[in-house]
Design an enzyme around this catalytic site. Structure first.
Site, short mmCIF file in Angstrom:
data_model
loop_
_atom_site.label_atom_id
_atom_site.label_comp_id
_atom_site.label_asym_id
_atom_site.label_seq_id
_atom_site.Cartn_x
_atom_site.Cartn_y
_atom_site.Cartn_z
N ARG A 14 -26.37 18.99 15.32
CA ARG A 14 -25.11 19.89 14.98
C ARG A 14 -24.24 18.89 14.32
O ARG A 14 -23.39 19.53 13.00
CB ARG A 14 -24.67 20.53 16.19
CG ARG A 14 -25.57 21.54 17.07
CD ARG A 14 -24.83 22.17 18.09
NE ARG A 14 -23.82 23.20 17.71
CZ ARG A 14 -22.69 22.84 17.74
NH1 ARG A 14 -22.05 21.53 18.29
NH2 ARG A 14 -21.46 23.46 17.21
N GLY A 30 -21.89 35.18 20.30
CA GLY A 30 -20.86 34.41 19.61
C GLY A 30 -19.71 33.95 20.11
O GLY A 30 -18.94 33.03 19.61
N TYR A 86 -23.38 20.68 10.72
CA TYR A 86 -21.99 21.51 10.68
C TYR A 86 -20.92 20.53 10.87
O TYR A 86 -19.66 21.13 10.90
CB TYR A 86 -21.97 22.47 12.04
CG TYR A 86 -23.04 23.30 12.26
CD1 TYR A 86 -23.56 24.21 11.29
CD2 TYR A 86 -23.62 23.42 13.43
CE1 TYR A 86 -24.47 25.03 11.46
CE2 TYR A 86 -24.75 24.13 13.65
CZ TYR A 86 -25.15 25.25 12.93
OH TYR A 86 -26.12 25.95 13.17
N TYR A 102 -28.08 24.79 21.11
CA TYR A 102 -28.69 24.49 19.89
C TYR A 102 -28.70 22.83 19.86
O TYR A 102 -28.42 22.27 18.66
CB TYR A 102 -27.48 24.89 18.69
CG TYR A 102 -27.47 26.35 18.94
CD1 TYR A 102 -28.46 27.12 18.52
CD2 TYR A 102 -26.19 27.05 19.73
CE1 TYR A 102 -28.15 28.63 18.55
CE2 TYR A 102 -26.08 28.40 19.74
CZ TYR A 102 -27.10 29.32 19.11
OH TYR A 102 -27.02 30.58 19.26
N CYS A 145 -33.14 7.45 9.01
CA CYS A 145 -32.83 6.92 7.79
C CYS A 145 -32.11 8.06 6.94
O CYS A 145 -32.66 8.48 5.81
CB CYS A 145 -33.89 6.48 7.08
SG CYS A 145 -34.63 5.29 8.01
N GLU A 166 -25.31 39.57 23.77
CA GLU A 166 -26.23 38.71 23.50
C GLU A 166 -25.67 37.29 23.53
O GLU A 166 -25.68 36.49 22.39
CB GLU A 166 -27.02 38.84 22.11
CG GLU A 166 -27.70 40.25 21.99
CD GLU A 166 -28.09 40.60 20.48
OE1 GLU A 166 -27.79 39.93 19.48
OE2 GLU A 166 -28.61 41.63 20.39
N PRO A 167 -25.19 36.65 24.64
CA PRO A 167 -24.51 35.33 24.41
C PRO A 167 -25.62 34.33 24.57
O PRO A 167 -26.58 34.55 25.27
CB PRO A 167 -23.52 35.26 25.73
CG PRO A 167 -24.25 36.36 26.70
CD PRO A 167 -25.07 37.29 25.79
N GLY A 168 -25.42 33.50 23.85
CA GLY A 168 -26.19 32.07 23.87
C GLY A 168 -25.54 30.86 24.40
O GLY A 168 -25.53 30.34 25.40
C1 LIG Z 1 -27.39 33.58 17.27
C2 LIG Z 1 -27.52 35.05 17.90
C3 LIG Z 1 -27.14 35.12 19.01
C4 LIG Z 1 -26.46 34.20 19.91
O1 LIG Z 1 -25.23 33.39 19.56
P1 LIG Z 1 -24.34 32.77 20.41
O2 LIG Z 1 -23.24 32.07 19.25
O3 LIG Z 1 -25.02 31.45 20.40
O4 LIG Z 1 -23.76 33.39 21.50
C5 LIG Z 1 -26.75 36.44 19.67
N1 LIG Z 1 -27.49 37.42 18.72
C6 LIG Z 1 -27.76 37.12 17.55
C7 LIG Z 1 -28.62 38.40 16.67
C8 LIG Z 1 -28.09 35.93 17.13
O5 LIG Z 1 -28.82 35.74 15.95
#
Ligand SMILES: *Cc1c(COP(=O)(O)O)cnc(C)c1O
Length: 418
Positions: free
Chosen positions: A312, A239, A316, A372, A344, A273-275
């Site tokens: 995105r 997050g 959003y 994303y 379109c 869990e960083p994305g």
């Molecule tokens: C989407 C998600 C993440 C990653 O979120 P980021 O905002 O990209 O860091 C981590 N854990 C869970 C469970 C998620 O659904």
């Protein structure tokens, strides 16, 4: 974004000319920096150096095998949300023993596949899921490691679509129901209670809600310990936000250092869990101006990327910086454009009210598109997905080919004659 720079007006990514990348691979095209991905991963890993930890990259942010492979080599674990993502991690050489499986709707087939692979933990989001997991683990003759995803009811203060930690949304087990769910899990014969998890949202810029979630989860850890339900790990989810425009995202190293100090001596392994924070700033979407449409009340730069490639902004209303790849060319006057795609839909917008000095045929780079972006792309309007290029130590390598048009309908068939 130090890995992006201009030399003689030409935008470069890690020293590689983006105009050259567009010439070689065409547009639209995603381009990622290996160095930027590695540097963001290391900020987490080194920030947490004081405690036992695993940085489980959230595969859904960008699931290209080359990206997964880069992170695997650095020792990352993976957070998956589907059987498809598990297959990708394994295909990239990742080890199942470093995989955690999140998501509210794990199917029987997905759970069976994850049990067979031997993943590190199931982040369970409901009591019915506990029952299903217990049954399938029993049938497979294994004990499934579980963490309950607790919804701490804190407001991540981010966009409502990407906020997941409030009582009203579908994710996790309510904080008040967590103890009962743990007692249940501890009694189920084919489960092994391994940890506790939470994930309150995405693009979080203020760490106070994360700190609050941590404290709420630690209360539960202590309450469980007093009932002899011991945990091995605590998973704080992902997050952390990035800068798209003028945001001031938290410093990853400093934040992780604080986490490590808060958890020191507790004997709990920390999982994150960083994305977005790992891949977001590491990627750009290259696109070419097809037309300047000036005959309307607004001016439009119609480009060859769209909401099909980068959803995105349409989904959003998120803001991505859009810059010309070359500022060296002369004779361009700056004007205010809406940068839009060919799809379109009126929502097919990439950026509104952008002051750009461009002409038809010019290249633009849409920044901070590494997370994303491709992962949320679609074939809407029968648009083949773009190619993906990774810049690795000064060389541009195509890590996914542009989709062929025939692939769009290869799985379809017409009815028999008559
Ligand atoms: C989407 C998600 C993440 C990653 O979120 P980021 O905002 O990209 O860091 C981590 N854990 C869970 C469970 C998620 O659904």
């Amino acid at each position: 974004m130090t890995f992006l720079a201009r030399a003689d007006g030409e935008l470069q990514l890690d020293g590689v000319s983006l105009a050259e990348v567009a010439r070689r691979f065409g547009t639209p095209c995603y381009v990622y920096s290996r160095a930027a991905i590695e540097s963001a991963y290391r900020a987490f890993d080194e920030g947490l150096a004081g405690i036992d930890h695993t940085v489980c990259y959230a595969v859904k942010a960008n699931s290209n095998l080359a990206v997964l492979d880069i992170l695997r080599r650095l020792g990352a674990g993976f957070d998956i949300v589907s059987g498809g993502e598990l297959a990708r991690v394994l295909a990239a050489g990742g080890s199942a023993g470093r995989v955690v499986f999140s998501g509210v709707g794990k199917s029987e087939a997905e759970i069976r596949a994850a049990l067979a692979a031997g993943i590190a933990c199931f982040n369970v989001e409901s009591e019915p899921e506990l029952e299903r997991l217990d049954g399938l683990a029993g049938a497979a003759g294994v004990r499934a490691p579980v963490a309950l995803r607790v919804n701490p009811d804190v407001d991540a203060r981010t966009h409502p679509y990407i906020s997941t930690g409030l009582a009203g949304n579908k994710f996790g087990i309510p904080h008040a129901a967590a103890l009962a769910a743990y007692r249940r899990a501890a009694r189920l014969p084919n489960l092994r209670v391994a940890g506790i998890g939470t994930h309150i949202g995405s693009q979080i810029l203020d760490t106070a809600p994360l700190d609050e979630a941590l404290e709420r989860v630690l209360e539960l850890v202590d309450a469980l310990a007093s009932e002899d339900i011991g945990l091995e790990h605590l998973d704080l989810g992902g997050g952390l936000g990035i800068r798209y425009r003028d945001e001031e995202p938290p410093d990853i190293r400093a934040y992780c250092g604080r986490l490590a100090r808060r958890l020191a001596g507790r004997g709990l392994r920390l999982l994150l869990e960083p994305g977005r924070a790992i891949v977001g700033a590491a990627g750009v979407l290259l696109t070419r101006v097809e037309y300047l449409k000036l005959d309307k009340a607004r001016r439009f730069a119609v480009v060859d990327a769209s909401m099909s490639e980068l959803l995105r902004p349409a989904l959003y209303e998120s803001w991505h910086e859009i810059v010309p790849v070359s500022t060296a060319a002369s004779g361009r006057e700056t004007a205010r454009y809406d940068v839009v795609g060919p799809v379109c839909e009126s929502s097919d917008v990439l950026g509104l009210d952008r002051d750009l000095a461009v002409r038809q045929g010019d290249l633009l780079a849409i920044l901070a598109a590494g997370a994303y972006g491709m992962a949320m792309s679609s074939n809407y309007n029968s648009r083949p997905r773009p190619c993906e290029v990774l810049v690795d130590r000064g060389a541009a390598v195509e890590v996914r080919s542009r989709e062929r048009v025939e692939a769009l309908y290869a799985l379809e068939r017409t009815l028999p004659a008559g």
